[in-house]
Design a protein around this motif. Structure first.
Motif, PDB file in Angstrom:
ATOM      1  N   ILE A 105       9.201  55.004  17.089  1.00 42.69           N
ATOM      2  CA  ILE A 105       9.499  55.856  15.938  1.00 42.69           C
ATOM      3  C   ILE A 105      10.895  55.512  15.442  1.00 42.69           C
ATOM      4  O   ILE A 105      11.860  55.484  16.214  1.00 42.69           O
ATOM      5  N   GLU A 106      10.960  55.228  14.142  1.00 39.90           N
ATOM      6  CA  GLU A 106      12.216  54.859  13.516  1.00 39.90           C
ATOM      7  C   GLU A 106      12.405  55.690  12.249  1.00 39.90           C
ATOM      8  O   GLU A 106      11.467  55.872  11.478  1.00 39.90           O
ATOM      9  N   ILE A 107      13.614  56.175  12.062  1.00 36.82           N
ATOM     10  CA  ILE A 107      13.946  56.922  10.856  1.00 36.82           C
ATOM     11  C   ILE A 107      14.834  56.042   9.989  1.00 36.82           C
ATOM     12  O   ILE A 107      15.932  55.648  10.414  1.00 36.82           O
ATOM     13  N   LEU A 108      14.335  55.713   8.807  1.00 35.90           N
ATOM     14  CA  LEU A 108      15.102  54.945   7.830  1.00 35.90           C
ATOM     15  C   LEU A 108      15.860  55.934   6.961  1.00 35.90           C
ATOM     16  O   LEU A 108      15.273  56.898   6.465  1.00 35.90           O
ATOM     17  N   TYR A 109      17.149  55.690   6.769  1.00 38.63           N
ATOM     18  CA  TYR A 109      17.943  56.649   6.004  1.00 38.63           C
ATOM     19  C   TYR A 109      19.047  55.956   5.228  1.00 38.63           C
ATOM     20  O   TYR A 109      19.381  54.800   5.495  1.00 38.63           O
ATOM     21  N   SER A 127      14.967  58.492   1.664  1.00 34.91           N
ATOM     22  CA  SER A 127      15.606  58.923   2.901  1.00 34.91           C
ATOM     23  C   SER A 127      15.410  60.418   3.144  1.00 34.91           C
ATOM     24  O   SER A 127      15.668  61.216   2.244  1.00 34.91           O
ATOM     25  N   PRO A 128      14.902  60.761   4.334  1.00 31.41           N
ATOM     26  CA  PRO A 128      14.523  59.904   5.440  1.00 31.41           C
ATOM     27  C   PRO A 128      13.039  59.500   5.368  1.00 31.41           C
ATOM     28  O   PRO A 128      12.190  60.304   5.007  1.00 31.41           O
ATOM     29  N   THR A 129      12.775  58.247   5.703  1.00 35.58           N
ATOM     30  CA  THR A 129      11.399  57.783   5.889  1.00 35.58           C
ATOM     31  C   THR A 129      11.176  57.657   7.385  1.00 35.58           C
ATOM     32  O   THR A 129      11.984  57.039   8.085  1.00 35.58           O
TER      33      THR A 129
END
Length: 102
Positions: free
Chosen positions: A3-7, A54-56
């Motif tokens: 799990i990764e949060i792109l921001y 953001s956030p994805t």
């Protein structure tokens, strides 16, 4: 599971999104799954990943909420919730998204 949060720095909701992801993981019994964060600093970086603002939240590289349109600029994202539009999904929405990927 990854799990990764792109921001992006301009949007304030990535920390709260991470808290909710961890709560959702605990709810579905996946407490050992790590959550990572990736700062997107340029439009080119946003264009190179499945970014919808953001956030994805990505689960194994796929947007947890794939109905959103991808963007190639450093934009904020809103999520439809039962309480209206928010800057992050609810724990229940995240738990359902995680269950779909297990």
């Amino acid at each position: 599971m990854d799990i990764e949060i792109l921001y992006v720095d301009q949007c304030p909701n990535s920390d709260e999104a991470g808290v909710r992801v961890k709560e959702a993981l605990a709810e579905v019994g996946l407490v050992d799954v790590a959550v990572s964060y990736r700062l997107l600093a340029t439009d080119d970086e946003a264009a190179a990943v499945p970014f919808a603002g953001s956030p994805t939240i990505l689960i194994d590289g796929v947007d947890a909420f794939p109905d959103a349109d991808r963007v190639t600029d450093l934009a904020c994202r809103v999520y439809p919730t039962e309480d209206g539009l928010k800057g992050y999904p609810t724990v229940d929405q995240l738990a359902a998204a995680i269950r779909r990927r297990v």
